[in-house]
Write an enzyme that holds these catalytic residues in place. Structure first.
Site, PDB file in Angstrom:
ATOM      1  N   HIS A 220       0.833  -1.206   0.000  1.00 41.66           N
ATOM      2  CA  HIS A 220       0.000   0.000   0.000  1.00 41.66           C
ATOM      3  C   HIS A 220       0.867   1.255   0.000  1.00 41.66           C
ATOM      4  O   HIS A 220       0.679   2.159  -0.824  1.00 41.66           O
ATOM      5  CB  HIS A 220      -0.907  -0.029   1.237  1.00 41.66           C
ATOM      6  N   GLU A 221       1.828   1.295   0.918  1.00 38.69           N
ATOM      7  CA  GLU A 221       2.706   2.465   1.006  1.00 38.69           C
ATOM      8  C   GLU A 221       3.635   2.548  -0.212  1.00 38.69           C
ATOM      9  O   GLU A 221       3.960   3.639  -0.682  1.00 38.69           O
ATOM     10  CB  GLU A 221       3.535   2.405   2.290  1.00 38.69           C
TER      11      GLU A 221
ATOM     12  N   HIS B  65       1.924   4.305  -3.052  1.00 42.53           N
ATOM     13  CA  HIS B  65       1.994   5.766  -2.896  1.00 42.53           C
ATOM     14  C   HIS B  65       3.353   6.284  -3.370  1.00 42.53           C
ATOM     15  O   HIS B  65       3.441   7.290  -4.088  1.00 42.53           O
ATOM     16  CB  HIS B  65       1.813   6.150  -1.422  1.00 42.53           C
TER      17      HIS B  65
END
Length: 267
Positions: free
Chosen positions: A61-62, A65
């Protein structure tokens, strides 16, 4: 005087997965085999499988980003080590790793984290700014679908085969991982300051509203907890999550059983 940021050089190993992430993936794979074969204590096996799988998804998820920010012009994310999938490099490891894991264990939902710091001075487009924020929850959506593939093609158990299914604990743990990805996706898209959903719309607000939005961002988690446990939003939230899980052919009784197995200490 106008400040012009200076672009940095991308380190050679910027995209090489860190040993920490490789170790988490290894634990996920090994504990998955242990859960499938019912090796030793099945509760501990399922706990390791679910928690390590959740940690992998948090890293991805990170990472999403960071990659989006890198492709949008912020090369500093490479210098900070965000592209190596190392959770120890995050700006706030407690918010991005520790707190979501604790909430998964105690609360049974995939709490979104937030730790990749993006230098928005490099981002010259509102669309790119929004896509950077949306890339994280979109990753959870993709992971939910990928994890649900065995259920979508009919490999998972149903109520008629539950008594004869030799790998019931594995399927329950996998269903729980799907459930966590769905909850993370829904939560992250909620338009709340401090969450990804709020960050998606923030670039399109007027400067005055952006300042107010930023001021309330640190309290986004508190607002989220209040909405989920003190208002009808909580009921609507679980209704949506159960519906999405149903579309993925993952029954609610199965991930409820997975949560029961994972919390082996309470049984």
């Amino acid at each position: 005087m106008t400040y012009e940021p200076v672009y940095t050089r991308t380190p050679r190993n910027a995209f090489v997965p860190s040993p920490v992430f490789v170790g988490i993936v290894a634990i996920f794979a090994v504990s998955g085999v242990m859960t499938w074969t019912r090796f030793g204590n099945i509760g501990i096996d399922a706990f390791l499988f679910v928690i390590s799988g959740w940690l992998v998804s948090l890293c991805l998820h990170e990472y999403a980003h960071a990659v989006s920010a890198y492709l949008s012009g912020d090369l500093t994310v490479a210098e900070r080590g965000y592209l190596r999938l190392n959770p120890l490099k995050y700006t706030h490891p407690v918010l991005s790793i520790v707190l979501p894991v604790i909430v998964v264990i105690l609360g049974g939902i995939g709490l979104p984290g937030g730790a990749v710091w993006v230098d928005h001075r490099y981002i010259r487009s509102k669309v790119k700014d929004s896509l950077i924020s949306a890339s994280g929850p979109l990753t959870n959506v993709v992971l939910a679908v990928l994890l649900a593939v065995p259920f979508l093609i009919g490999l998972g158990p149903d109520l008629s085969t539950i008594r004869t299914e030799p790998h019931l604990e594995f399927w329950a743990a996998l269903a729980l991982l799907v459930f966590f990805q769905v909850t993370a996706s829904v939560l992250n898209f909620m338009p709340i300051p401090g969450l990804d959903g709020g960050s998606v719309i923030a670039p399109w607000l007027s400067p005055a509203y952006q300042r107010v939005w930023t001021m309330f961002a640190p309290y986004g988690f508190l607002l989220l907890f209040a909405l989920l446990w003190q208002t009808p939003v909580g009921t609507w939230f679980y209704t949506v999550v159960d519906a999405v899980a149903g579309w993925l052919n993952v029954p609610s009784w199965l991930y409820a059983y997975g949560y029961e197995i994972m919390r082996f200490w309470s049984s």
